[in-house]
Scaffold this motif. Structure first.
Motif, PDB file in Angstrom:
ATOM      1  N   ASP A 178       0.854  -1.191   0.000  1.00  0.00           N
ATOM      2  CA  ASP A 178       0.000   0.000   0.000  1.00  0.00           C
ATOM      3  C   ASP A 178       0.893   1.247   0.000  1.00  0.00           C
ATOM      4  O   ASP A 178       1.482   1.582   1.030  1.00  0.00           O
ATOM      5  CB  ASP A 178      -0.912  -0.016   1.231  1.00  0.00           C
ATOM      6  N   ASP A 180       0.661   5.145  -0.852  1.00  0.00           N
ATOM      7  CA  ASP A 180      -0.102   6.353  -1.189  1.00  0.00           C
ATOM      8  C   ASP A 180       0.800   7.541  -0.916  1.00  0.00           C
ATOM      9  O   ASP A 180       1.408   7.612   0.152  1.00  0.00           O
ATOM     10  CB  ASP A 180      -1.358   6.484  -0.315  1.00  0.00           C
ATOM     11  N   GLU A 194      -2.122   7.163  -5.688  1.00  0.00           N
ATOM     12  CA  GLU A 194      -2.106   5.796  -5.161  1.00  0.00           C
ATOM     13  C   GLU A 194      -1.269   4.942  -6.100  1.00  0.00           C
ATOM     14  O   GLU A 194      -1.616   4.799  -7.267  1.00  0.00           O
ATOM     15  CB  GLU A 194      -3.530   5.227  -5.145  1.00  0.00           C
ATOM     16  N   ASP A 196       0.017   1.659  -4.907  1.00  0.00           N
ATOM     17  CA  ASP A 196      -0.508   0.349  -4.477  1.00  0.00           C
ATOM     18  C   ASP A 196      -0.101  -0.803  -5.399  1.00  0.00           C
ATOM     19  O   ASP A 196      -0.967  -1.496  -5.963  1.00  0.00           O
ATOM     20  CB  ASP A 196      -2.037   0.416  -4.368  1.00  0.00           C
TER      21      ASP A 196
END
Ligand code: NI
Length: 208
Positions: A178, A180, A194, A196
């Motif tokens: 993850d 961001d 993002e 990700d």
């Protein structure tokens, strides 16, 4: 028919002997330091968010050399740090500009090896942990300055070692990370990008 029996017996007893001889040496578990080296592809998620009040961002994938360092402090539990050379991603801000950024995504995971401590030559694992990503060398084609903040996020991992001998194994692994990052354009907050990504790595494991 009878002729085939002897070679078959011979081959199976050699195979059995080889397996028994190697079974102790193959103990895969507590006390192993290991490194995994290979080629990794960082594939960002398909929707990278919007900045500048509605301009969609699209971040491309990149492939580079990567390696990990790890330690199994228990037969079934270890830790691993993913390191790499910097990845360089081209990016587009729809209708505004193209550009690129580099990043370094070290990721530390705590891992579970369900078959650790057994003689299995197939050693799968799963892990969970934390990622820190530092962006550098952000560029836009129109000369506007782009800054992407450092990101801390959760990471998950699956992988498998196929043991070749006492030290070497074929390895394949994947991480979901993850990532961001808050973007600033010409110094002003512009929104969140993002990344990700799924990181897929294939290569070799070496333990010592
Ligand atoms: Ni995210």
């Amino acid at each position: 028919m009878r002729k085939a029996v002897l070679p078959t017996l011979l081959v199976s007893s050699i195979a059995a002997a080889a397996l028994m001889t190697s079974s102790q040496a193959f103990a895969y578990g507590a006390g192993d330091f290991f490194t995994r080296v290979g080629v990794a592809q960082v594939e960002p998620t398909s929707d990278n968010g919007e900045i500048l009040g509605g301009a969609g961002v699209d971040v491309d994938s990149d492939t580079n050399f990567a390696f990990t360092l790890g330690y199994r402090f228990h037969d079934k539990i270890g830790v691993e740090l993913l390191a790499a050379l910097p990845f360089k991603h081209d990016l587009q801000v729809d209708g505004v500009t193209g550009g690129s950024t580099e990043h370094l995504p070290p990721t530390l995971t705590l891992q579970y090896y369900p078959l650790g401590g057994t003689e299995s030559r197939v050693q799968p694992y799963v892990g969970a942990g934390v990622n820190y990503t530092r962006f550098s060398d952000e560029k836009t084609d129109i000369g506007a300055s782009l800054e992407l903040d450092d990101s801390w996020g959760a990471a998950g991992q699956v992988g498998i070692d196929l043991l070749i001998d006492d030290n070497w194994a074929l390895n394949a692994a994947a991480w979901y990370i993850d990532i961001d990052t808050d973007a600033r354009v010409n110094g002003d907050p512009a929104g969140t990008v993002e990344i990700d990504p799924v990181v897929v790595m294939a290569g070799l494991s070496y333990r010592f």
